[in-house]
Design a protein around this motif. Structure first.
Motif: not given
Length: 410
Positions: A277-304
């Motif tokens: 995934y990182v090998a194929g990540l570029d500025s254009a793909k990052w911008k699209i991913l960030m532009a898609g951020l929208g408010s949502s209700h979520a249940i998060i499970s994140l390791p310390k």
């Protein structure tokens, strides 16, 4: 209590109540980062460098190791150093660091804005950015170089005895102080040819906007890239946050403090390794991913997680286009007329993510040393081409080949 006293107390309570209603206590939310159009373009250029450096660093990281860097720290340290470079060395640095397209003054002014403004954005976040330049007291840098970095990077300038064992302790003490003890040293020993260290330190600490309840932290499986499974402490939360779902990854943004800073977590789709995934990540793909951020209700499970990371960036920066700066042909004549080159770019970083929030620190040290004492030597002892040209335009007036310098005719 007399009627007179009762009346007085009632009057005071009325006055206090009225005052509170007229002057409600407003929560301190901080300030926004206001940038010019050019500075906003520089943000995009910095993010492009971030991806470039991140990809190059991660490509050489084993699957069983973590990675954590601050490209902004690297950019500021190299930015200070570039103010002393010239010619091909300056061009190589500007291309590698994505400074091209901006004047030197614009680059310096942009970093000055960040150094000044980022620490003030959120009263619930501690952000420290510090720079320093340490040079051997037997070496004399050009005053203009030091002044540029003092003015734009708020750099601490110190001429010290590089032959004294106490000097590395002095430098490391500054690093320790600027990172709140999270990075205790950056200089192991000072090489005999070293004449200068240019150092940037960045420190960040903030609580989550919505903290994780430690009582809900549970052990769970974490699947490794190598195919194994480990038990990790997973924090769990039920909250409103920003979510972006793309065809190849899911991104979740968790804000800190008053929402001026955040952590973005990106998980590649199942079946895609993080390395691919990182090998194929570029500025254009990052911008699209960030532009898609929208408010949502979520249940998060994140390791310390909490770890330190260290890397020498010489080879990576060279592969990205800065090889000239590390060679004996480097041109740092705006630091000194003495032959200089970058001898080492060392980067250290620390991160701690837990139920309360995040603490992170990074230090980048650029070591500048003397080039080889021996002058460049080359013998034209086999047939060679030569030309006579006008230097300004490059117009060639004569051209020839010498096959035998002993011949006097054709």
């Amino acid at each position: 209590m007399t009627p007179k006293t009762t009346t007085l107390i009632s009057l005071l309570l009325l006055i206090f109540s009225t005052a509170c209603k007229k002057s409600p206590v407003k929560p301190i939310v901080g300030k926004d980062l206001v940038l010019t159009a050019t500075e906003q373009q520089k943000v995009a250029a910095d993010n492009a460098f971030t991806l470039k450096l991140f990809k190059a660093t991660f490509s050489g990281t084993p699957d069983n190791q973590n990675l954590f860097i601050s490209p902004l720290s690297v950019s500021m340290a190299i930015g200070m150093t570039s103010n002393g470079s010239n010619g091909q060395t300056l061009t190589a640095i500007r291309n590698t660091m994505n400074f091209n397209g901006f004047t030197e003054d614009q680059v310096n002014s942009y970093y000055h804005t960040l150094i000044t403004e980022l620490p003030q954005l959120d009263p619930k976040a501690t952000v420290k950015i510090a720079n320093s330049i340490w040079y051997a007291n037997t070496f004399t840098p050009l005053p203009a170089f030091l002044q540029t970095n003092t003015t734009n990077y708020n750099a601490k300038i110190a001429g010290v005895d590089f032959k004294s064992a106490a000097t590395k302790d002095l430098i490391n003490s500054w690093v320790n102080d600027q990172t709140n003890g999270k990075i205790t040293k950056i200089v192991d020993q000072i090489p005999s040819n070293a004449v200068m260290y240019l150092i940037n330190a960045i420190y960040f600490k903030s609580t989550w906007k919505d903290r994780f309840d430690a009582a809900k932290t549970k052990k769970a499986d974490f699947h490794l890239s190598t195919g194994g499974i480990v038990q990790a402490d997973f924090m769990n939360n039920d909250l409103n946050c920003n979510v972006s779902i793309a065809s190849d990854a899911t991104a979740i943004e968790l804000p800190y403090g008053n929402g001026k800073y955040s952590m973005v977590l990106v998980s590649p789709k199942e079946g895609t390794s993080v390395k691919d995934y990182v090998a194929g990540l570029d500025s254009a793909k990052w911008k699209i991913l960030m532009a898609g951020l929208g408010s949502s209700h979520a249940i998060i499970s994140l390791p310390k997680f909490k770890f330190s990371y260290e890397i020498i960036l010489n080879d990576i920066l060279s592969s990205l286009g800065m090889a000239n700066a590390f060679s004996d042909f480097a041109d740092f004549t705006r630091i000194s007329a003495t032959g200089l080159k970058i001898t080492e770019v060392k980067h250290k970083a620390y991160v701690d993510v837990n139920e309360d929030g995040t603490e992170a620190a990074a230090v980048t040290s650029v070591s500048v040393g003397l080039t080889s004492a021996a002058p460049f030597s080359y013998a034209f002892n086999r047939p060679f081409v030569f030309a006579i040209r006008e230097m300004k335009t490059g117009l060639v007036l004569f051209a020839g080949v010498v096959n035998d310098p002993t011949l006097s005719g054709n």
